[in-house]
Enzyme design. Structure first.
Site, PDB file in Angstrom:
ATOM      1  N   LYS A 104     -40.050  10.611 -29.013  1.00  0.00           N
ATOM      2  CA  LYS A 104     -39.964  12.006 -28.597  1.00  0.00           C
ATOM      3  C   LYS A 104     -38.552  12.373 -28.157  1.00  0.00           C
ATOM      4  O   LYS A 104     -38.127  13.520 -28.274  1.00  0.00           O
ATOM      5  CB  LYS A 104     -40.938  12.267 -27.444  1.00  0.00           C
ATOM      6  CG  LYS A 104     -42.398  12.205 -27.835  1.00  0.00           C
ATOM      7  CD  LYS A 104     -43.292  12.502 -26.639  1.00  0.00           C
ATOM      8  CE  LYS A 104     -44.764  12.446 -27.019  1.00  0.00           C
ATOM      9  NZ  LYS A 104     -45.648  12.747 -25.874  1.00  0.00           N
ATOM     10  N   ARG A 105     -37.831  11.384 -27.647  1.00  0.00           N
ATOM     11  CA  ARG A 105     -36.470  11.653 -27.154  1.00  0.00           C
ATOM     12  C   ARG A 105     -35.459  11.745 -28.291  1.00  0.00           C
ATOM     13  O   ARG A 105     -34.422  12.393 -28.137  1.00  0.00           O
ATOM     14  CB  ARG A 105     -36.045  10.544 -26.195  1.00  0.00           C
ATOM     15  CG  ARG A 105     -36.848  10.481 -24.910  1.00  0.00           C
ATOM     16  CD  ARG A 105     -36.318   9.420 -23.968  1.00  0.00           C
ATOM     17  NE  ARG A 105     -36.370   8.091 -24.574  1.00  0.00           N
ATOM     18  CZ  ARG A 105     -37.438   7.307 -24.559  1.00  0.00           C
ATOM     19  NH1 ARG A 105     -38.559   7.727 -23.992  1.00  0.00           N
ATOM     20  NH2 ARG A 105     -37.405   6.110 -25.111  1.00  0.00           N
TER      21      ARG A 105
END
Length: 464
Positions: free
Chosen positions: A239-240
């Site tokens: 997600k990062r």
């Protein structure tokens, strides 16, 4: 895999952020299994971690699954894990009463001080201290000292874990709330889950959960741990670092059918190297045992290509309807009668629905939104001469695409130019870009007056 109608699978996401494409893939694998066998897919929202959960994320998960098409007789829920708190607490109490769990007041630093290794698991210090409940005391499951726990996995065979190597793990925190491991086992048992299909990162939890099932008097489910999804650098999707939210892909203009089709191909392949299949055909062919255990590459280019194929397969009326949200958000007013004429042309050109606005904006703006690179590339000599000649040729032309093409070809032939070279300045003058919809059909729809006005304005800009 059994095809008994008693098969019950579950998808149990935690609402801690945008809905991950990896979660969507797991949900689809579960849904396909349920649909194929006449069984049931249970949607269970694991919302017990109040500090990380948000109703917004829960609603996002439910909306995303509905967008993918999950509904019908095989679909049950959503259920919320938090509603089962009493069952979880009762299970923890039962395990303690049976001697299968004990209280522990060890802090992490205490274990490290005793073992000399901060990475080593719990050392069983409180196993026989006879502690009762109290502040700072967690409840740990007493794993067997001997023997093995065999996890029957439809993809990975029979991974075997030495019980002696499994630490006594926490099943209830000091505040009384139970951990993921116990809550999962209790909920799976109470909901009659027969098959657990989830990401391979959970494989290390499987022997612990299986021991809990057995201690609580249940028969362990059949497991299937599907491969992780990786990016082009073969790193696990993050997600990062990566675009992983299903909502983002939807907002960009991916069709649900295309996304569903593509996600099913991440680790599994239908026969005969086919890639685009109707959902009912995928359901009929899918076998969880055939899923590859190697990491699955999330290839955005391939997803985009598949989406383009699905767009081209839409009836034009459906394509128009899918474009409406993007047209309504455009910074100009769209004449739907004109767009309906442009739609069949645009449908062959776009791979994402979000591309529709810059593809057709020329027809609705008072003047073209010129792309600087396109202008520089196309408006070189003899662009002004071509535009002047095209204006003359078009003033009395029958206004249809074939005649407009023929007349511009004649303009080019008089100058020793091929049509591609001749039409470039006309396209940029009228649409603002070097790439777009079929030119002559676009001119026909735009009309004689606006076409001639735009060519004259571009020529004036060149000669000023």
């Amino acid at each position: 895999m059994s095809t008994s109608s008693s098969i019950r699978v579950r998808f149990a996401p935690s609402p801690t952020g945008m809905f991950h494409v990896g979660g969507a893939r797991s949900a689809l694998f579960n849904w396909a299994m349920a649909a194929q066998s006449g069984g049931t897919l249970v949607l269970r929202i694991e919302d017990t971690d109040a500090s990380r959960n948000s109703p917004e994320w829960t609603e996002g998960i439910i909306r995303a699954l509905a967008w993918l098409g999950m509904d019908g007789g095989q679909y049950e829920g959503p259920y919320f894990q938090s509603a089962n708190a009493d069952k979880h607490a009762a299970a923890a109490a039962t395990l303690r009463e049976q001697g299968r769990a004990y209280y522990c007041d060890c802090a992490r630093e205490d274990v490290t001080a005793r073992t000399g290794d901060q990475h080593r698991g719990y050392d069983g210090h409180c196993r026989d201290r006879g502690l009762g409940p109290g502040p700072g005391r967690a409840l740990r499951f007493r794993t067997p000292d001997e023997g093995q726990t065999v996890v029957v996995d439809l993809l990975r065979g029979k991974p075997t874990f030495e019980n002696a190597a499994l630490e006594d793990f926490v099943i209830a925190r000091a505040d009384g709330s139970v951990t993921f491991l116990l809550a999962n086992a209790v909920d799976d048992m109470s909901q009659g889950i027969t098959h657990v299909v989830r990401g391979e990162e959970h494989l290390s939890n499987a022997p612990k959960q299986q021991l809990l099932w057995e201690a609580l008097g249940g028969a362990a489910p059949v497991w299937a741990h599907v491969p992780v999804i990786v990016n082009e650098k073969r790193q696990k999707l993050s997600k990062r670092r990566d675009k992983v939210a299903l909502e983002d892909y939807r907002a960009e203009g991916y069709l649900a059918e295309a996304m569903r089709n593509y996600l099913m191909l991440l680790g599994w392949a239908p026969s005969d190297d086919r890639e685009i299949l109707p959902w009912d055909v995928m359901v009929a062919e899918f076998r969880i045992e055939d899923v590859n255990t190697s990491p699955a590459f999330f290839d955005v280019k391939k997803l985009r290509a598949i989406n383009g194929d699905y767009i081209r397969m839409l009836p034009v009326e459906k394509f128009v309807a899918e474009c409406l949200p993007f047209l309504e958000a455009a910074p100009f007013e769209v004449d739907m009668a004109v767009f309906n004429e442009l739609a069949p042309l645009a449908q062959t050109r776009v791979a994402l629905l979000s591309e529709i606005v810059p593809m057709v904006d020329f027809a609705f703006l008072p003047e073209p939104d010129f792309d600087e690179q396109s202008w520089t590339k196309a408006m070189k000599e003899p662009a002004a001469d071509i535009l002047a000649a095209a204006e003359d040729a078009y003033r009395d032309a029958p206004w249809n695409a074939e005649e407009l093409k023929n007349r511009l070809e004649a303009v080019g032939a008089e100058r020793g130019l091929k049509l591609g070279k001749t039409q470039a300045p006309v396209r940029v003058a009228v649409t603002g870009r070097t790439v777009g919809l079929p030119l002559f059909e676009s001119l026909e729809i735009l009309g004689r007056e606006r076409t001639l006005e735009r060519m004259a304005a571009a020529r004036a800009k060149l000669t000023s």
